[in-house]
Write a protein that holds these residues in place. Structure first.
Motif, short mmCIF file in Angstrom:
data_model
loop_
_atom_site.label_atom_id
_atom_site.label_comp_id
_atom_site.label_asym_id
_atom_site.label_seq_id
_atom_site.Cartn_x
_atom_site.Cartn_y
_atom_site.Cartn_z
N TYR A 83 -16.65 6.44 -4.48
CA TYR A 83 -16.38 5.45 -3.44
C TYR A 83 -17.51 5.44 -2.42
O TYR A 83 -18.02 4.39 -2.03
CB TYR A 83 -15.04 5.77 -2.76
CG TYR A 83 -14.72 4.88 -1.59
CD1 TYR A 83 -14.17 3.61 -1.77
CD2 TYR A 83 -14.97 5.32 -0.29
CE1 TYR A 83 -13.87 2.79 -0.68
CE2 TYR A 83 -14.68 4.50 0.80
CZ TYR A 83 -14.13 3.24 0.60
OH TYR A 83 -13.84 2.44 1.68
N GLU A 143 -13.40 9.93 -4.48
CA GLU A 143 -14.04 9.88 -3.16
C GLU A 143 -15.56 9.80 -3.30
O GLU A 143 -16.22 9.01 -2.61
CB GLU A 143 -13.66 11.12 -2.36
CG GLU A 143 -12.24 11.12 -1.82
CD GLU A 143 -12.12 10.32 -0.54
OE1 GLU A 143 -13.10 9.62 -0.18
OE2 GLU A 143 -11.06 10.37 0.10
N SER A 162 -6.14 8.85 -1.01
CA SER A 162 -6.91 8.87 0.24
C SER A 162 -6.81 7.55 0.99
O SER A 162 -6.54 7.49 2.18
CB SER A 162 -8.38 9.19 -0.04
OG SER A 162 -8.52 10.42 -0.70
N ARG A 163 -7.02 6.46 0.26
CA ARG A 163 -7.00 5.13 0.90
C ARG A 163 -6.73 4.07 -0.16
O ARG A 163 -6.98 4.29 -1.35
CB ARG A 163 -8.31 4.84 1.63
CG ARG A 163 -9.52 4.67 0.74
CD ARG A 163 -10.80 4.47 1.54
NE ARG A 163 -11.12 5.65 2.33
CZ ARG A 163 -11.71 6.74 1.84
NH1 ARG A 163 -12.02 6.79 0.57
NH2 ARG A 163 -11.97 7.76 2.62
N ALA A 182 0.83 -1.20 0.00
CA ALA A 182 0.00 0.00 0.00
C ALA A 182 0.87 1.26 0.00
O ALA A 182 0.61 2.22 -0.73
CB ALA A 182 -0.94 -0.01 1.20
N THR A 226 -8.45 4.91 -3.72
CA THR A 226 -9.39 6.03 -3.71
C THR A 226 -8.61 7.34 -3.62
O THR A 226 -7.69 7.47 -2.81
CB THR A 226 -10.33 5.94 -2.49
OG1 THR A 226 -10.98 4.66 -2.50
CG2 THR A 226 -11.39 7.03 -2.54
N ASN A 246 -7.27 -0.21 -0.63
CA ASN A 246 -7.71 -1.53 -0.19
C ASN A 246 -6.92 -2.58 -0.97
O ASN A 246 -6.85 -2.52 -2.19
CB ASN A 246 -9.21 -1.73 -0.42
CG ASN A 246 -10.04 -0.81 0.47
OD1 ASN A 246 -9.67 -0.54 1.60
ND2 ASN A 246 -11.16 -0.34 -0.07
N ARG A 270 1.28 4.12 -2.98
CA ARG A 270 1.15 5.57 -2.79
C ARG A 270 2.33 6.29 -3.44
O ARG A 270 2.16 7.32 -4.11
CB ARG A 270 1.09 5.92 -1.30
CG ARG A 270 -0.21 5.53 -0.60
CD ARG A 270 -0.14 5.86 0.88
NE ARG A 270 -1.33 5.38 1.58
CZ ARG A 270 -2.46 6.08 1.71
NH1 ARG A 270 -2.52 7.30 1.19
NH2 ARG A 270 -3.49 5.59 2.36
#
Length: 426
Positions: free
Chosen positions: A343, A340, A293-294, A280, A307, A296, A284
């Motif tokens: 999502y 976002e 942002s995030r 992860a 996201t 998964n 990034r």
């Protein structure tokens, strides 16, 4: 044969880098071949080159017999004892032949064999030299266009720069000097074929090793390279020393090191990415300059669902999807990018489906498998479709519709196909 032959052997060995003993052996074999061609394979001969005089000595051997049946391989006892009184029956006796007696055709044949053997030996030396240089940068002159690409003169031999290994939109003309990476050396009938590339990802790694001392000595390690040759690339790096900044080392003072590489690649943009064992975090870094942002992580599917803020979608995707494609190639994972807003809408729709399934006592997976992935899909289905695909009674269909109508205000506005951008390994 004379001292001129000796000088010729010494000169060829020096000029072409060929082993002298190999040349002498080739010469002896060529003369032996010429003798047998003239007199037949039954002739027993030995050929010896004299280092002192530069002469080729040819000896014919015959067996001593009472009665000669084959003059080429036998000699009578009477004649043999004229040369050596101690000779006996079944002994073998050698006689020196004059090479000049081989004749013009035999001499020409010997010359052709020598030339061919020398050529073969030289090609073998070239193959042995270049097969150990795979992964090395070489420089050469553009010589001519071939049906498979451009032929590049490397000095001792020629190399082929195939079309698929060229950087798009680069143009060459005769006598241009170019650099490239040796990616393969093949044995072929006409000689070793050296294949070079300017588009290969290893070429960029080799340029970093050449321009960045920390990469060359292993203090900074290149963990991966993804390229869209001639346009953009991402290079993942990792520092093996605490006091060395991997990105700073690769960029150099005022960008001097990275600029040397960019200039060699005619303006190809290069993003330096910090490698991380956590996928992860690595993702990034790889998706920069976009803000994430995030993320998964779906290890089973080798998929990353990323996201980003709505205003970062363009940065994350890049022009013609280039940024996300290069990131996916660098990571070795598929990447789905959501905004976002999408999502949250998708999550809201998902929660709505779960609630409807609970009220109607239907498994969510069953709804998804039947193609009902949103409340809008359920609302638009006919009773017949619901009965057929979900195997529901009229009473259960009524419960399902009541649940959908009850929950519709919660997910109002969630409709249409979910927007996302997907990238995977090419």
């Amino acid at each position: 044969m004379s001292l001129e032959l000796k000088k010729a052997i010494e000169q060829i060995s020096k000029d072409r880098g060929l082993d002298r003993d190999m040349l002498v052996s080739t010469l002896e074999e060529a003369v032996r071949t010429s003798v047998t061609r003239k007199y037949g394979d039954d002739l027993d001969v030995e050929v010896h080159y004299s280092d002192d005089t530069g002469d080729i000595e040819v000896f014919q051997f015959k067996f001593v017999v009472e009665e000669v049946e084959d003059p080429l391989t036998q000699i009578s006892l009477e004649e043999a004892r004229q040369h050596d009184p101690s000779i006996q029956i079944d002994d073998e006796m050698g006689f020196r032949l004059k090479v000049e007696d081989l004749g013009r055709i035999a001499a020409q044949s010997a010359k052709q064999v020598i030339i061919q053997r020398m050529r073969d030996a030289e090609q073998e030396l070239i193959y042995e030299e270049f097969k150990d240089r795979v992964g090395e940068i070489v420089s050469g002159m553009v010589q001519r266009r071939d049906k498979g690409g451009w032929v590049i003169n490397l000095g001792r031999t020629e190399a082929l720069l195939p079309r698929e290994e060229q950087i798009p939109r680069e143009h060459y003309k005769r006598n241009d000097r170019i650099q490239a990476l040796i990616i393969d050396v093949r044995r072929e009938g006409r000689g070793p074929q050296v294949i070079i590339s300017r588009a290969h990802r290893d070429y960029m790694a080799a340029l970093f090793r050449r321009e960045v001392p920390e990469v060359d000595d292993g203090s900074v390690q290149i963990m991966g390279v993804a390229r869209d040759p001639g346009s953009r690339a991402k290079v993942a790096v990792l520092s093996r020393e605490r006091d060395i900044d991997a990105v700073g080392a690769c960029v150099g003072v005022r960008g001097s090191r990275i600029q040397n590489i960019v200039q060699e690649l005619h303006g190809e943009r290069i993003d330096i990415v910090v490698w991380n064992p956590d996928i992860a975090t690595y993702a990034r870094n790889a998706l920069a300059p976009a803000v994430v942002s995030r993320i998964n992580v779906d290890e089973a599917s080798n998929l990353l669902e990323v996201t980003v803020p709505d205003d970062q979608l363009t940065n994350a995707i890049g022009r013609k999807g280039q940024n996300v494609k290069l990131a996916a190639k660098l990571l070795g994972w598929k990447i789905d990018i959501f905004t976002e807003s999408r999502y949250h809408e998708a999550n809201a729709a998902g929660r709505g489906l779960e609630q409807v399934a609970s009220v109607a006592e239907i498994a969510v997976d069953k709804l998804m498998e039947a193609g009902f992935r949103s409340l809008d899909a359920l609302r638009g289905a006919t009773d017949a479709e619901l009965a057929e695909k979900l195997e529901l009674t009229d009473a259960r269909i009524a419960d399902l519709r009541a649940a959908v109508n009850f929950l519709s205000p919660v997910v109002e506005g969630v409709s249409g196909e979910e927007e996302k951008t997907e990238a995977g390994e090419e």
